[in-house]
Design an enzyme around this catalytic site. Sequence first.
Site, short mmCIF file in Angstrom:
data_model
loop_
_atom_site.label_atom_id
_atom_site.label_comp_id
_atom_site.label_asym_id
_atom_site.label_seq_id
_atom_site.Cartn_x
_atom_site.Cartn_y
_atom_site.Cartn_z
N ASP A 135 0.79 -1.23 0.00
CA ASP A 135 0.00 0.00 0.00
C ASP A 135 0.83 1.29 0.00
O ASP A 135 0.31 2.34 0.32
CB ASP A 135 -0.94 -0.02 1.22
CG ASP A 135 -2.04 1.02 1.12
OD1 ASP A 135 -2.44 1.36 0.00
OD2 ASP A 135 -2.51 1.50 2.18
N CYS A 189 -21.68 -9.96 -5.63
CA CYS A 189 -22.48 -8.98 -4.90
C CYS A 189 -23.97 -9.12 -5.21
O CYS A 189 -24.82 -8.74 -4.40
CB CYS A 189 -22.03 -7.55 -5.26
SG CYS A 189 -20.44 -7.09 -4.54
N CYS A 192 -27.41 -6.91 -4.00
CA CYS A 192 -27.21 -6.23 -2.71
C CYS A 192 -26.64 -4.83 -2.91
O CYS A 192 -25.73 -4.61 -3.70
CB CYS A 192 -26.25 -7.06 -1.86
SG CYS A 192 -25.87 -6.31 -0.25
N CYS A 195 -23.86 -1.66 1.11
CA CYS A 195 -22.72 -0.76 1.29
C CYS A 195 -22.98 0.61 0.68
O CYS A 195 -22.51 1.64 1.20
CB CYS A 195 -21.46 -1.38 0.68
SG CYS A 195 -21.56 -1.72 -1.09
N CYS A 199 -23.76 4.65 3.14
CA CYS A 199 -22.74 5.71 3.08
C CYS A 199 -23.33 7.05 3.51
O CYS A 199 -24.27 7.57 2.90
CB CYS A 199 -22.19 5.83 1.67
SG CYS A 199 -20.90 7.10 1.52
N CYS A 215 -15.80 10.78 0.34
CA CYS A 215 -15.59 9.63 1.23
C CYS A 215 -14.98 10.10 2.55
O CYS A 215 -13.98 10.81 2.58
CB CYS A 215 -14.65 8.63 0.54
SG CYS A 215 -14.16 7.24 1.59
N CYS A 242 -13.53 5.45 8.02
CA CYS A 242 -14.96 5.12 8.13
C CYS A 242 -15.12 3.65 7.75
O CYS A 242 -14.59 3.21 6.73
CB CYS A 242 -15.78 6.01 7.19
SG CYS A 242 -17.56 5.64 7.17
N CYS A 245 -19.36 1.05 5.17
CA CYS A 245 -19.63 0.19 4.01
C CYS A 245 -19.03 -1.20 4.19
O CYS A 245 -19.55 -2.18 3.66
CB CYS A 245 -19.15 0.84 2.72
SG CYS A 245 -17.36 1.14 2.62
N CYS A 249 -21.46 -5.38 5.03
CA CYS A 249 -21.37 -6.38 3.96
C CYS A 249 -21.81 -7.75 4.48
O CYS A 249 -21.25 -8.28 5.45
CB CYS A 249 -19.94 -6.47 3.43
SG CYS A 249 -19.75 -7.69 2.12
#
Length: 349
Positions: A135, A189, A192, A195, A199, A215, A242, A245, A249
């Site tokens: 990352d 997914c 659905c 998420c 938000c 975001c 945050c 989301c 799930c």
Amino acid sequence: MRNEGVKAELISFAHEAGFAKVGVCRPDAVSEIAARLAAFVDAGFHGQMGWMAERMAWRGDPTALWPEARSVIMLAEPYTPDHDPLEVLEQSVRAAISVYAQNRDYHDVVKKRLKHVGRWLIDQVPGAEIKVFVDTAPVMEKPLAQAAGLGWQGKHTNLLGRDLGNWFFLGAIFTTVDLPPDQAEISHCGSCTACLDICPTEAFPAPYQLDARRCISYLTIEHKGPVAEELRAKMGNRIYGCDDCLAVCPWNKFATAARDTRYAARDDLRAPPLAELATLDDARFRARFAGSPIKRIGRDRFVRNVAYAIGNAGDPALVEVLSPLVDDPDPAVADAARWAILRLKEDRS
């Protein structure tokens, strides 16, 4: 040992080292990401993250990052919380800190483990070379992880897996060793939209698309200076990241438990009082968050976030805590304090 055997032994060793899942793909397995990244940047969705635009050539083409690489080994390390991350949102005078940042900095933990696995590979294959990434380099980990079969990018754009949920970190080992690739994963997914619906700032213009400028994770971590007033109230008591989301799930019912105790929430970071955090100067901020990913945003941006959260707390008694911040040397902190005081006084009237 043939490379098929090397891969099997590698997976076994990585599991023993603490990774929950391992997959392999070719560096050129994600040719579509260059166009997706360009569209994201062209729309301005990256906000102040200028490094995304500046390093698009590498980020959009893993083969350009290291042309000698023949395989990308993607590894998942779970940090699944032992509590409901949404509960703290009901405690308005306490801070909501993203689960991943409630203890040690994952960059340090995952990278050390990646190097351990990488050294094993070098020992097994004469002449093998590796590069490890967590990352901090222009690597599109999520598309590569999907290509390697670890999971898929959900409608919230985060990676999730049928046997992982979505509480996990990703690490990448680029190598010159030619390993058999895994089958790419597809989206599960379905219909659905949990998420997207939860938000607070409506940061998803469409499924599988994120506008970082709205975001809360971006606003509290990457965004410098004052946050747009229209978004401040929607941030609630979230001061670093945050998890909304991620937390809703449905695939989390299959989430893999965290294996490393260094990801377990510190008591003082699970739901700390906002009033206490607002008083931190630079020295005390650094001391409190030593070894934490929170440290990298610095005291000023952190206290700015805390001031917004206090303004949303609905407790006029907290005006006293904010008063010294009105004259803070950092303009964004002073602006946040003034906004929060006005908001609390309006709540009292």
